[in-house]
Structures are given as C-alpha cells and as structure tokens.
Motif scaffolding. Sequence first.
Motif, PDB file in Angstrom:
ATOM      1  N   UNK A  54       3.539 -12.411  -0.255  1.00 57.88           N
ATOM      2  CA  UNK A  54       4.529 -13.451  -0.028  1.00 57.88           C
ATOM      3  C   UNK A  54       5.887 -12.838  -0.353  1.00 57.88           C
ATOM      4  N   UNK A  55       6.720 -12.703   0.667  1.00 52.69           N
ATOM      5  CA  UNK A  55       8.057 -12.134   0.458  1.00 52.69           C
ATOM      6  C   UNK A  55       8.970 -13.267   0.003  1.00 52.69           C
ATOM      7  N   UNK A  56       9.658 -13.051  -1.108  1.00 52.37           N
ATOM      8  CA  UNK A  56      10.562 -14.068  -1.660  1.00 52.37           C
ATOM      9  C   UNK A  56      11.968 -13.820  -1.124  1.00 52.37           C
ATOM     10  N   UNK A  57      12.258 -14.408   0.033  1.00 56.48           N
ATOM     11  CA  UNK A  57      13.621 -14.331   0.574  1.00 56.48           C
ATOM     12  C   UNK A  57      14.497 -15.285  -0.228  1.00 56.48           C
ATOM     13  N   UNK A  58      15.763 -14.933  -0.365  1.00 52.16           N
ATOM     14  CA  UNK A  58      16.671 -15.821  -1.093  1.00 52.16           C
ATOM     15  C   UNK A  58      18.100 -15.647  -0.609  1.00 52.16           C
ATOM     16  N   UNK A  59      18.907 -16.643  -0.899  1.00 50.04           N
ATOM     17  CA  UNK A  59      20.341 -16.502  -0.746  1.00 50.04           C
ATOM     18  C   UNK A  59      21.007 -17.219  -1.910  1.00 50.04           C
ATOM     19  N   UNK A  60      22.135 -16.673  -2.316  1.00 44.93           N
ATOM     20  CA  UNK A  60      22.907 -17.220  -3.423  1.00 44.93           C
ATOM     21  C   UNK A  60      24.284 -17.554  -2.863  1.00 44.93           C
ATOM     22  N   UNK A  61      24.717 -18.773  -3.073  1.00 40.72           N
ATOM     23  CA  UNK A  61      26.018 -19.211  -2.576  1.00 40.72           C
ATOM     24  C   UNK A  61      26.953 -19.482  -3.740  1.00 40.72           C
ATOM     25  N   UNK A 113      21.200 -20.710  -6.182  1.00 36.27           N
ATOM     26  CA  UNK A 113      20.260 -19.832  -5.491  1.00 36.27           C
ATOM     27  C   UNK A 113      19.230 -20.673  -4.764  1.00 36.27           C
ATOM     28  N   UNK A 114      18.898 -20.238  -3.561  1.00 33.55           N
ATOM     29  CA  UNK A 114      17.899 -20.920  -2.740  1.00 33.55           C
ATOM     30  C   UNK A 114      16.854 -19.888  -2.345  1.00 33.55           C
ATOM     31  N   UNK A 115      15.585 -20.208  -2.593  1.00 30.75           N
ATOM     32  CA  UNK A 115      14.492 -19.285  -2.279  1.00 30.75           C
ATOM     33  C   UNK A 115      13.568 -19.905  -1.236  1.00 30.75           C
ATOM     34  N   UNK A 116      13.032 -19.047  -0.399  1.00 29.03           N
ATOM     35  CA  UNK A 116      12.010 -19.517   0.536  1.00 29.03           C
ATOM     36  C   UNK A 116      10.991 -18.403   0.750  1.00 29.03           C
ATOM     37  N   UNK A 172      25.144 -14.189  -0.869  1.00 28.96           N
ATOM     38  CA  UNK A 172      24.398 -12.969  -1.146  1.00 28.96           C
ATOM     39  C   UNK A 172      22.984 -13.203  -0.624  1.00 28.96           C
ATOM     40  N   UNK A 173      22.506 -12.297   0.213  1.00 24.07           N
ATOM     41  CA  UNK A 173      21.174 -12.423   0.808  1.00 24.07           C
ATOM     42  C   UNK A 173      20.268 -11.328   0.265  1.00 24.07           C
ATOM     43  N   UNK A 174      19.005 -11.630   0.076  1.00 24.96           N
ATOM     44  CA  UNK A 174      18.079 -10.626  -0.400  1.00 24.96           C
ATOM     45  C   UNK A 174      16.639 -11.055  -0.263  1.00 24.96           C
ATOM     46  N   UNK A 175      15.765 -10.171  -0.690  1.00 31.44           N
ATOM     47  CA  UNK A 175      14.334 -10.495  -0.694  1.00 31.44           C
ATOM     48  C   UNK A 175      13.621  -9.568  -1.661  1.00 31.44           C
ATOM     49  N   UNK A 176      12.420  -9.973  -2.027  1.00 30.57           N
ATOM     50  CA  UNK A 176      11.582  -9.127  -2.861  1.00 30.57           C
ATOM     51  C   UNK A 176      11.082  -7.960  -2.011  1.00 30.57           C
ATOM     52  N   UNK A 177      10.481  -6.984  -2.666  1.00 38.10           N
ATOM     53  CA  UNK A 177       9.898  -5.848  -1.948  1.00 38.10           C
ATOM     54  C   UNK A 177       8.452  -5.675  -2.400  1.00 38.10           C
ATOM     55  N   UNK A 178       7.675  -4.920  -1.660  1.00 39.34           N
ATOM     56  CA  UNK A 178       6.302  -4.666  -2.103  1.00 39.34           C
ATOM     57  C   UNK A 178       6.242  -4.016  -3.484  1.00 39.34           C
TER      58      UNK A 178
END
Length: 144
Positions: A131-138, A74-77, A11-17
């Motif tokens: 800072x956009x918090x991109x993430x993926x959950x495996x 979950x992995x965040x960058x 699952x891929x995602x990111x924060x928004x403004x």
Amino acid sequence: MTPAPGSCLAILGSSTPWSGTESWQAVTVDLVARRSGESGRQAGASSAMAASGGPAQRTHEHILREAGFIDVAEYRFPTPHAWTMDEFIGFAWSTLYTAPIRESPSLTMGFERDLRAQLRECEPSGHLRESIAHYYILGRKPDA
C-alpha cells in the motif's frame, strides 16, 4: 523569493518500498544492508533516529509553520500497488540504496539471484503487493 500573502504551497510525496512493512520489503532491505555493509532500513532512518534519541527530525509541517504558513494540513490516501518481480528488481537496481552493490562487481554477483529467491519465499506468486501512502501537505501564507 518570499511567497506573496495569501499564496499557497503544496508538498507532494509518497512512501517507498524501502519504508514499507510487508515481509518482502523487510527481506529486501535486509539483503541490501548485508550486501552493501550499510546498516538497516535507510528510508526509515529519520523516525528511528528520533525514537532512539538521535537528532530530532523536523517535519514538513513544522518547517512550513516556522516559515509563517498557516492552515498547514496533511492529507493521505493509501493506494494498493502490485509489482511484478522484474519491475521491483529493476526499481531496486535504480535506487541510491543499491549503489554500493552496483559499484562493486564482487557485491553484484549473486545479489539479484539471492533477492529473487528470497522474494519468492515471501511471495511465491511473484506479485509483490504493498500500500503506497501518497500524501500532500498544504500551507497558506496569511493575507496581508
């Protein structure tokens, strides 16, 4: 469709403004809420609802585990990002959060002017940094 044993799901995602913590983001959310008659920071409503005793929000991780996935992580960058004022205003107009404003000429009048003025107060340079918090959950289905 049931995932095959040993298969993985990402699952891929990111924060928004809308869910950010910068002052210019809070000003934008407040202005949209005032103009549209909607309450507060819509994108952050799930955590606020859970904290206020509202319906508990299930996380992606929880749902994956319920579905029988293992090794769920979950992995965040975080990634620095800067919007120009025009880029951000174009983005804002394109989102669901401003739909009530777009749909009513009386609400639309002056919105962009007021948003620009308030953003300039927060960030005179016109560069809106976040800072956009991109993430993926495996998750992985167990082997047979």
